[in-house]
Design a protein around this motif. Structure first.
Motif, PDB file in Angstrom:
ATOM      1  N   ARG A  24      14.127  77.861  33.514  1.00 58.19           N
ATOM      2  CA  ARG A  24      13.303  77.948  34.696  1.00 58.19           C
ATOM      3  C   ARG A  24      14.275  77.699  35.986  1.00 58.19           C
ATOM      4  O   ARG A  24      14.947  77.004  36.154  1.00 58.19           O
ATOM      5  N   VAL A  26      14.635  77.096  40.341  1.00 58.96           N
ATOM      6  CA  VAL A  26      14.374  76.415  41.322  1.00 58.96           C
ATOM      7  C   VAL A  26      14.324  77.510  42.377  1.00 58.96           C
ATOM      8  O   VAL A  26      14.962  78.265  42.662  1.00 58.96           O
ATOM      9  N   THR A  27      12.830  77.249  43.022  1.00 59.39           N
ATOM     10  CA  THR A  27      12.790  78.206  44.265  1.00 59.39           C
ATOM     11  C   THR A  27      12.593  77.376  45.557  1.00 59.39           C
ATOM     12  O   THR A  27      12.289  76.290  45.604  1.00 59.39           O
ATOM     13  N   ARG A  28      13.161  78.241  46.421  1.00 58.53           N
ATOM     14  CA  ARG A  28      13.357  77.489  47.731  1.00 58.53           C
ATOM     15  C   ARG A  28      12.839  78.605  48.805  1.00 58.53           C
ATOM     16  O   ARG A  28      12.935  79.717  48.549  1.00 58.53           O
ATOM     17  N   HIS A  39      15.987  81.961  44.498  1.00 60.20           N
ATOM     18  CA  HIS A  39      15.754  81.275  43.171  1.00 60.20           C
ATOM     19  C   HIS A  39      17.087  80.887  43.015  1.00 60.20           C
ATOM     20  O   HIS A  39      18.109  81.787  43.260  1.00 60.20           O
ATOM     21  N   ASP A 181      22.719  77.405  47.000  1.00 62.46           N
ATOM     22  CA  ASP A 181      22.489  75.924  46.445  1.00 62.46           C
ATOM     23  C   ASP A 181      23.724  75.450  45.797  1.00 62.46           C
ATOM     24  O   ASP A 181      24.141  75.813  44.733  1.00 62.46           O
TER      25      ASP A 181
END
Length: 193
Positions: A24, A26-28, A39, A181
């Motif tokens: 999965r 991580v979304t920002r 993502h 990220d």
């Protein structure tokens, strides 16, 4: 290793597939770019000097596939490329240094690329960030890019007296920090008082 991508709208269940496992994402997002969602997936336990097929996607969408290769282990020699201050925002033919520098770096087939600050020169124009990321994508999706922050990554600047020098918005470092990220430095700032 980290794999990052964006979508023009929020999506349900963004993920990365690697060796049959679905991870999965991580979304920002940030207020200055309401029409783009970012993502990312951090990968660990990869074998050095190994190529991996991977795919990114989300619920209800077809997968986008590619291949990445990890760097060598230990003290093995490897090539890398590095440059900075790309001036991507200059649309003048022959003056888009970002395009030419990236093409040159890619031709050298490095194990990784370091971009040492002053990446897109967006100056508040978030479409420039999107164009920049699209331009580096053919290289960056197959080999690691490690960005360093420069003074042109902040999208508002103050002079020493506290006066606003550039009036291109109040995004701060959000465009840079949201798109990249980056790993931490091991220091938990919550424990620093």
């Amino acid at each position: 290793a980290q794999v990052s991508w964006s979508t023009p709208v929020a999506v349900k269940d963004p993920f990365l597939e690697l060796d049959g496992s679905r991870i999965r994402a991580v979304t920002r997002a940030y207020p200055g770019q309401p029409d783009r969602v970012f993502h990312s997936v951090r990968l660990s336990g990869l074998t050095p000097s190994t190529s991996y097929n991977y795919a990114v996607g989300h619920a209800g969408a077809s997968l986008t596939t590619d291949r990445l290769t990890t760097g060598p282990s230990g003290r093995e020699r490897f090539p890398f490329t590095a440059f900075g201050a790309q001036s991507f925002s200059d649309p003048t033919p022959g003056r888009n240094y970002a395009f030419h520098n990236t093409a040159l770096a890619q031709s050298m087939d490095p194990a990784f690329h370091a971009i040492v600050g002053d990446l897109a020169y967006a100056n508040g124009d978030q479409a420039i960030w999107d164009s920049y990321m699209g331009m580096i994508s053919p290289m960056a999706r197959r080999r690691p890019w490690m960005p360093c922050i420069g003074n042109h990554e902040i999208e508002s600047q103050l002079d020493p007296r506290g006066l606003l020098l550039d009036t291109w918005g109040d995004y701060g470092y959000d465009p840079y920090r949201t798109r990249w990220d980056l790993p931490g430095n091991g220091i938990d700032v919550r424990n620093l008082v």
